[in-house]
Design a protein around this motif. Structure first.
Motif, PDB file in Angstrom:
ATOM      1  N   GLU A  62       0.905  -1.108   0.125  1.00 35.46           N
ATOM      2  CA  GLU A  62       0.095   0.040  -0.203  1.00 35.46           C
ATOM      3  C   GLU A  62       0.825   1.168  -0.027  1.00 35.46           C
ATOM      4  N   ARG A  63       0.279   2.408  -0.409  1.00 36.78           N
ATOM      5  CA  ARG A  63       1.085   3.710  -0.227  1.00 36.78           C
ATOM      6  C   ARG A  63       1.456   3.869   0.986  1.00 36.78           C
ATOM      7  N   VAL A  64       2.859   4.331   1.333  1.00 38.76           N
ATOM      8  CA  VAL A  64       3.236   4.713   2.592  1.00 38.76           C
ATOM      9  C   VAL A  64       2.466   5.848   3.370  1.00 38.76           C
ATOM     10  N   VAL A  65       1.888   6.654   2.430  1.00 32.41           N
ATOM     11  CA  VAL A  65       0.877   7.686   3.065  1.00 32.41           C
ATOM     12  C   VAL A  65      -0.368   7.752   1.882  1.00 32.41           C
ATOM     13  N   HIS A  66      -1.293   8.288   2.485  1.00 37.28           N
ATOM     14  CA  HIS A  66      -2.649   8.335   1.370  1.00 37.28           C
ATOM     15  C   HIS A  66      -2.939   6.808   0.760  1.00 37.28           C
ATOM     16  N   ALA A  67      -2.841   5.768   1.684  1.00 39.40           N
ATOM     17  CA  ALA A  67      -3.083   4.366   1.383  1.00 39.40           C
ATOM     18  C   ALA A  67      -4.576   4.198   0.999  1.00 39.40           C
ATOM     19  N   THR A 101      -9.588  11.464 -10.924  1.00 39.40           N
ATOM     20  CA  THR A 101      -9.195  11.864  -9.606  1.00 39.40           C
ATOM     21  C   THR A 101      -9.288  11.003  -8.438  1.00 39.40           C
ATOM     22  N   ARG A 102      -8.139  10.932  -7.955  1.00 41.64           N
ATOM     23  CA  ARG A 102      -8.106  10.165  -6.622  1.00 41.64           C
ATOM     24  C   ARG A 102      -8.140  10.811  -5.459  1.00 41.64           C
ATOM     25  N   PHE A 103      -9.147  10.524  -4.440  1.00 41.29           N
ATOM     26  CA  PHE A 103      -9.348  11.157  -3.199  1.00 41.29           C
ATOM     27  C   PHE A 103      -8.695  10.158  -2.191  1.00 41.29           C
ATOM     28  N   VAL A 136      -1.318  17.211  -7.546  1.00 39.23           N
ATOM     29  CA  VAL A 136      -1.432  16.386  -6.174  1.00 39.23           C
ATOM     30  C   VAL A 136      -1.598  17.434  -5.238  1.00 39.23           C
ATOM     31  N   GLY A 137      -2.927  17.599  -4.691  1.00 41.27           N
ATOM     32  CA  GLY A 137      -2.978  18.415  -3.640  1.00 41.27           C
ATOM     33  C   GLY A 137      -3.842  17.899  -2.383  1.00 41.27           C
ATOM     34  N   ASN A 138      -4.251  18.738  -1.574  1.00 38.91           N
ATOM     35  CA  ASN A 138      -4.887  18.288  -0.253  1.00 38.91           C
ATOM     36  C   ASN A 138      -6.197  18.998  -0.343  1.00 38.91           C
ATOM     37  N   HIS A 139      -7.017  18.520   0.814  1.00 42.51           N
ATOM     38  CA  HIS A 139      -8.206  19.128   0.765  1.00 42.51           C
ATOM     39  C   HIS A 139      -8.023  20.648   1.689  1.00 42.51           C
ATOM     40  N   VAL A 211      -1.135  23.825  -2.594  1.00 38.15           N
ATOM     41  CA  VAL A 211      -0.511  24.169  -1.222  1.00 38.15           C
ATOM     42  C   VAL A 211       0.749  24.830  -1.717  1.00 38.15           C
ATOM     43  N   HIS A 212       1.683  24.432  -2.434  1.00 38.33           N
ATOM     44  CA  HIS A 212       2.757  25.083  -2.918  1.00 38.33           C
ATOM     45  C   HIS A 212       2.508  26.253  -3.969  1.00 38.33           C
ATOM     46  N   THR A 213       3.543  27.040  -3.999  1.00 39.21           N
ATOM     47  CA  THR A 213       3.780  28.115  -5.349  1.00 39.21           C
ATOM     48  C   THR A 213       4.337  27.071  -6.240  1.00 39.21           C
ATOM     49  N   PRO A 344      11.665  23.872  -0.434  1.00 44.21           N
ATOM     50  CA  PRO A 344      11.996  22.781  -0.127  1.00 44.21           C
ATOM     51  C   PRO A 344      11.218  21.633   0.011  1.00 44.21           C
ATOM     52  N   LEU A 345       9.861  21.909   0.384  1.00 46.63           N
ATOM     53  CA  LEU A 345       8.824  20.808   0.415  1.00 46.63           C
ATOM     54  C   LEU A 345       8.647  20.161  -0.890  1.00 46.63           C
ATOM     55  N   LEU A 346       8.385  21.126  -1.893  1.00 47.48           N
ATOM     56  CA  LEU A 346       8.043  21.144  -3.312  1.00 47.48           C
ATOM     57  C   LEU A 346       9.341  20.248  -3.823  1.00 47.48           C
ATOM     58  N   TRP A 348      11.514  18.277  -2.689  1.00 50.29           N
ATOM     59  CA  TRP A 348      11.576  16.918  -2.243  1.00 50.29           C
ATOM     60  C   TRP A 348      10.480  15.972  -2.895  1.00 50.29           C
ATOM     61  N   ARG A 349       9.209  16.584  -2.945  1.00 51.28           N
ATOM     62  CA  ARG A 349       8.249  15.915  -3.604  1.00 51.28           C
ATOM     63  C   ARG A 349       8.442  15.375  -5.065  1.00 51.28           C
ATOM     64  N   LEU A 350       9.321  16.221  -5.689  1.00 48.66           N
ATOM     65  CA  LEU A 350       9.644  16.151  -7.194  1.00 48.66           C
ATOM     66  C   LEU A 350      10.282  14.840  -7.361  1.00 48.66           C
ATOM     67  N   SER A 352       9.990  12.204  -4.740  1.00 46.87           N
ATOM     68  CA  SER A 352       9.493  11.224  -3.705  1.00 46.87           C
ATOM     69  C   SER A 352       8.664  10.396  -4.409  1.00 46.87           C
ATOM     70  N   TYR A 353       7.742  10.938  -5.411  1.00 45.85           N
ATOM     71  CA  TYR A 353       6.483  10.066  -5.715  1.00 45.85           C
ATOM     72  C   TYR A 353       6.991   9.119  -6.687  1.00 45.85           C
ATOM     73  N   ASP A 354       7.856   9.518  -7.833  1.00 49.86           N
ATOM     74  CA  ASP A 354       8.208   8.540  -8.921  1.00 49.86           C
ATOM     75  C   ASP A 354       9.076   7.327  -8.148  1.00 49.86           C
TER      76      ASP A 354
HETATM   77 FE1  HDD Z   1       2.576  13.410  -0.652  1.00 50.62          FE
HETATM   78  C1  HDD Z   1       0.978  10.653  -1.756  1.00 50.62           C
HETATM   79  C2  HDD Z   1      -0.380  15.065  -1.354  1.00 50.62           C
HETATM   80  C3  HDD Z   1       3.852  16.270   0.879  1.00 50.62           C
HETATM   81  C4  HDD Z   1       5.572  12.013  -0.453  1.00 50.62           C
HETATM   82  N1  HDD Z   1       0.842  13.027  -1.247  1.00 50.62           N
HETATM   83  C5  HDD Z   1       0.219  11.780  -1.551  1.00 50.62           C
HETATM   84  C6  HDD Z   1      -1.026  12.062  -2.167  1.00 50.62           C
HETATM   85  C7  HDD Z   1      -1.386  12.988  -2.005  1.00 50.62           C
HETATM   86  C8  HDD Z   1      -0.363  13.823  -1.623  1.00 50.62           C
HETATM   87  C9  HDD Z   1      -2.952  13.798  -2.639  1.00 50.62           C
HETATM   88  C10 HDD Z   1      -1.827  10.541  -2.752  1.00 50.62           C
HETATM   89  C11 HDD Z   1      -1.453  10.472  -4.242  1.00 50.62           C
HETATM   90  C12 HDD Z   1      -2.479   9.141  -4.780  1.00 50.62           C
HETATM   91  O1  HDD Z   1      -3.562   9.451  -4.511  1.00 50.62           O
HETATM   92  O2  HDD Z   1      -1.786   8.321  -5.237  1.00 50.62           O
HETATM   93  N2  HDD Z   1       1.775  15.354  -0.254  1.00 50.62           N
HETATM   94  C13 HDD Z   1       0.738  15.853  -0.594  1.00 50.62           C
HETATM   95  C14 HDD Z   1       0.588  17.454  -0.367  1.00 50.62           C
HETATM   96  C15 HDD Z   1       1.781  17.673   0.322  1.00 50.62           C
HETATM   97  C16 HDD Z   1       2.453  16.286   0.322  1.00 50.62           C
HETATM   98  C17 HDD Z   1      -0.248  18.274  -1.003  1.00 50.62           C
HETATM   99  C18 HDD Z   1       2.361  18.917   0.820  1.00 50.62           C
HETATM  100  C19 HDD Z   1       2.192  20.161   0.106  1.00 50.62           C
HETATM  101  N3  HDD Z   1       4.349  14.068   0.063  1.00 50.62           N
HETATM  102  C20 HDD Z   1       4.579  15.280   0.780  1.00 50.62           C
HETATM  103  C21 HDD Z   1       6.125  15.396   0.778  1.00 50.62           C
HETATM  104  C22 HDD Z   1       6.484  14.200   0.385  1.00 50.62           C
HETATM  105  C23 HDD Z   1       5.217  13.371  -0.210  1.00 50.62           C
HETATM  106  C24 HDD Z   1       6.770  16.598   1.345  1.00 50.62           C
HETATM  107  C25 HDD Z   1       8.021  13.734   0.390  1.00 50.62           C
HETATM  108  C26 HDD Z   1       9.013  14.212   0.421  1.00 50.62           C
HETATM  109  N4  HDD Z   1       3.124  11.775  -0.763  1.00 50.62           N
HETATM  110  C27 HDD Z   1       4.596  11.346  -1.014  1.00 50.62           C
HETATM  111  C28 HDD Z   1       4.476   9.885  -1.358  1.00 50.62           C
HETATM  112  C29 HDD Z   1       3.264   9.456  -1.699  1.00 50.62           C
HETATM  113  C30 HDD Z   1       2.405  10.306  -1.480  1.00 50.62           C
HETATM  114  C31 HDD Z   1       5.423   8.986  -0.349  1.00 50.62           C
HETATM  115  C32 HDD Z   1       2.509   8.259  -1.425  1.00 50.62           C
HETATM  116  C33 HDD Z   1       2.073   7.384  -2.415  1.00 50.62           C
HETATM  117  C34 HDD Z   1       2.663   8.235  -3.680  1.00 50.62           C
HETATM  118  O3  HDD Z   1       3.275   9.221  -2.999  1.00 50.62           O
HETATM  119  O4  HDD Z   1       2.189   7.911  -4.695  1.00 50.62           O
HETATM  120  O5  HDD Z   1       5.627   9.691  -2.386  1.00 50.62           O
END
Ligand code: HDD
Length: 694
Positions: A62-67, A101-103, A136-139, A211-213, A344-346, A348-350, A352-354
């Motif tokens: 499962e996804r490490v967050v947003h599972a 869209t995935r919630f 890829v945003g939050n609510h 969230v980010h700019t 710096p949050l964005l 690292w996100r660039l 982490s997801y891939d």
């Molecule tokens: Fe993230 C999943 C949103 C910060 C690393 N994130 C994930 C998902 C959403 C967000 C909506 C679910 C995607 C899906 O439905 O598959 N995350 C955010 C937002 C953030 C944020 C809005 C801050 C503004 N995230 C964030 C940071 C990191 C991550 C700072 C790492 C440096 N997020 C991940 C991840 C996930 C993820 C570990 C888990 C599954 C996936 O990516 O595909 O890479």
């Protein structure tokens, strides 16, 4: 190429086909091969062995967050020609793109509850003609931290405690608050999640926030900074906490059921895509707001967003694993015309997801799954790897080459990272920098924007969370360092409720505003002033019926009013099926719960024709159902002449300003519908603290 035909190309229909082995031989695996009717299984039974072998491996991590998530397909339509702002092809005149869209919820694991208090994810993949654009945003519009380097610590702290294995799916525990104590930058974000915004009714009524700019770049190479939003056309709706705790047990899929059923019924939810624009002058500041700090938001009153297009979700997926579960989002998936800033949050996100997608799909080839593949062609030299199922022609897999392989785009075609994109490297001494800011200021603005009821809910949420933190010094520290830096009264009320030491009166910051004096109402979209004239589409009203209650005449009076607003009526009886009134109960007190419904009606008896009727006898389950709805602040209507007596029998005030309605069936239904489109709930029924006493 369109997404649907791409998906159809990958769709397999096994319905009505004869079962085969994986080498295509017809087989029956319902009974295993045995040495006689009472004998041992044979090793030779390779068909059943492979069936089990495949089953043993059919879960991916499962996804490490947003599972925990779900989603749907739809379309994005540009409202016009935005070429002055961006080259992004999905924002040009007449552009219509397919989307998924995935919630999701951040903390809970698969199988957990979608309705728990949490930040909800709102991730959209736009399959545009110029490539995939992921949003890829939050609510909620802010975040807990400012640097991706803190993300693993945040997630470790908030998920269950490793030495105990609980609690799963919530932040009400010691390690979470120990982390929050070290990270005051998250005070505002945590408060939004602890307000009723953290308990959305469903995903049709939430917003999405980038969230980010980010950066928009037009064809002339001019760039502007933006923050993006999905604004729900249906408005925002939330639950109350007690309702959530019941809902989690009664139907922890409430949110996905709501989305699925509404799409199936043709109630397609819509969101408008809006951006705030800021000049890209190299400072990354807008007035006094730092655009590189994602824990800080820019209120709409200071910079009104402009609406660029509309998202409509209109098609349910076919297969949960292959679609919502296998889709991978990445903020790094942008098209030409969209770029990044040095947040710096964005940053690292660039990466982490891939990275996590490669782990989850156990292969770098997950981008080729039908739900992930762009509709724009992919031509590159990525080759081989686990589960590579394309057969690439040609000799050369290098670029540049003279052998007929992939050729490089020239600078005009590849603008994403070219200097023209405005992507500038920062300058300065190499170092590990932490921003300095007033982390409590926006939390205070938010707190003071809440009315007394919303404040009470938020105080209760802090009390719940801190009341479940086992370590007293962690609790005291959060109250003294964070809450008292936001507002002294808030800190004292929370401390009072959890038995901690109350900070001295007046020891917090000085701010003479009181509750509801919102400077920026946009920070709290559930504020009463923002609750008027909402659409009721997709809501569900329960009516209490039995063999004498709820006449068919009442049914005929109520239904057209509800149908006109796309509101469902669920008839709840002592049993499901036909009742002696002629009505059909589609739910019973065993299958249903008041928390599934937005309002409750109590049917009148067909013999109820005088105002002097004695209270109609509701049995204990019906009474509990109505009382629970009342305790959650929902509109309650009693139909017919004896309605007043019925409600008095239940101990309710018969006062329409409290959301209690009596009278002829059509009148009551009209009032309930009006209540649902704003104020929605009647929080005056809930107890509030006697602030003078604390
Ligand atoms: Fe993230 C999943 C949103 C910060 C690393 N994130 C994930 C998902 C959403 C967000 C909506 C679910 C995607 C899906 O439905 O598959 N995350 C955010 C937002 C953030 C944020 C809005 C801050 C503004 N995230 C964030 C940071 C990191 C991550 C700072 C790492 C440096 N997020 C991940 C991840 C996930 C993820 C570990 C888990 C599954 C996936 O990516 O595909 O890479």
């Amino acid at each position: 190429m369109y997404l649907l035909s791409q998906l159809n190309g990958a769709t397999v229909d096994t319905g009505g086909q004869v079962e085969t082995t994986d080498n295509g031989v017809k087989v029956n695996t319902s009974n295993s091969l045995r040495a006689g009717p009472r004998g041992f299984n044979l090793l030779e039974d390779t068909s059943v062995r492979k069936k089990l072998l495949h089953f043993d491996r059919e879960r991916t991590p499962e996804r490490v967050v947003h599972a925990l998530g779900h989603g749907a397909y739809g379309k994005f339509e540009s409202y016009g020609d935005w070429s002055n702002l961006t080259m992004a092809c999905w924002l040009q005149e007449g552009a219509v793109s397919e989307v998924f869209t995935r919630f999701s919820v951040v903390v809970a694991s698969l199988g957990g509850s979608e309705s728990g208090r949490d930040t909800h994810g709102f991730a959209t993949k736009i399959y545009s003609q110029c490539g995939n654009q992921d949003l890829v945003g939050n609510h909620v519009p802010s975040f807990f931290i400012n640097d991706g380097s803190d993300f693993p610590d945040l997630v470790h702290a908030v998920k269950f405690e490793v030495d105990k294995g609980f609690p799963t799916g919530g932040s009400a525990h010691t390690t979470a608050y120990d982390f929050f104590n070290q990270h005051p930058e998250g005070a505002f974000q945590l408060m939004t999640v602890l307000s009723d915004l953290g308990l959305p009714r469903d995903v049709r009524h939430i917003s999405g926030n980038g969230v980010h700019t980010f950066r928009f770049i037009n064809a002339q190479g001019q760039s502007q900074l933006i923050k993006w939003y999905w604004i729900p056309v249906l408005g925002h709706r939330s639950l109350v906490y007690d309702e959530v705790t019941t809902l989690q047990g009664k139907n922890n899929n409430f949110q996905r059921v709501d989305l699925y059923n509404n799409i199936a019924a043709g109630n397609y939810p819509e969101w408008e895509f809006a951006v705030q624009l800021f000049p890209d002058d190299g400072t990354y500041m807008f007035e006094d707001f730092d655009l590189l700090i994602p824990t800080v938001v820019i209120p709409f009153e200071r910079n009104p967003p402009i609406k660029l297009g509309k998202l409509t979700l209109n098609r349910n997926f076919e297969n949960f694993f292959a679609e919502p579960e296998s889709i991978s989002f990445a903020p790094s998936n942008v098209v030409d015309g969209v770029g990044f800033v040095p947040d710096p949050l964005l940053q690292w996100r660039l990466m982490s997801y891939d990275d996590t997608a490669t782990h989850r799909h156990n292969s770098p080839n997950g981008y080729m799954l039908p739900v992930n593949r762009p509709v724009a062609p992919i031509n590159n030299n990525y080759r081989d790897g686990y589960m590579q199922f394309n057969i690439y022609r040609g000799a050369s897999i290098s670029t540049p080459n003279t052998l007929g392989g992939v050729i490089s785009a020239d600078q005009q075609q590849s603008l994403q990272y070219s200097p023209a994109s405005g992507q500038t490297a920062g300058t300065g001494n190499v170092g590990r920098y932490a921003p300095v800011y007033d982390w409590f200021g926006q939390a205070r603005l938010f707190w003071l924007g809440l009315d007394v009821y919303a404040q009470q809910h938020t105080v209760d949420a802090y009390r719940f969370e801190l009341g479940n933190v086992a370590n007293a010094s962690v609790v005291q520290s959060y109250i003294d360092q964070t809450l008292n830096s936001i507002d002294n009264c808030l800190a004292r009320r929370v401390a009072y409720g959890v038995g901690a030491t109350m900070p001295a009166v007046g020891s917090g910051p000085v701010d003479n505003r009181t509750s509801g004096e919102a400077e920026y109402p946009s920070l709290y979209p559930l504020a009463p002033g923002r609750q008027a004239n909402k659409s009721n589409a997709g809501l569900d009203i329960a009516v209490i019926a039995n063999d004498t209650l709820f006449s068919s005449a009442d049914f005929l009076a109520v239904m057209p009013l509800l149908e006109a607003q796309n509101v469902t009526l669920t008839i709840i009886g002592p049993r499901m099926g036909e009742l002696q009134t002629g009505n059909n109960a589609s739910a019973s007190f065993i299958t249903a719960s008041s928390v599934f419904y937005d309002a409750v009606l109590i049917g009148s008896s067909p013999t109820d024709n005088t105002t002097t009727n004695s209270p109609v006898g509701l049995d204990v389950k019906a009474t509990a159902f109505v009382k629970e709805a009342y305790s959650h602040g929902k509109a309650v209507g009693a139909l017919g002449n004896s309605g007043v007596n019925v409600l008095q029998g239940l101990g309710f005030p018969t006062n329409s300003s409290f959301g209690i309605y009596t009278g002829a069936a059509a009148d009551v239904a009209r009032s309930v519908l009006e209540a649902l489109s704003g104020p929605v709930r009647f929080p005056q029924r809930f107890p509030t603290d006697d602030v003078q006493m604390i």
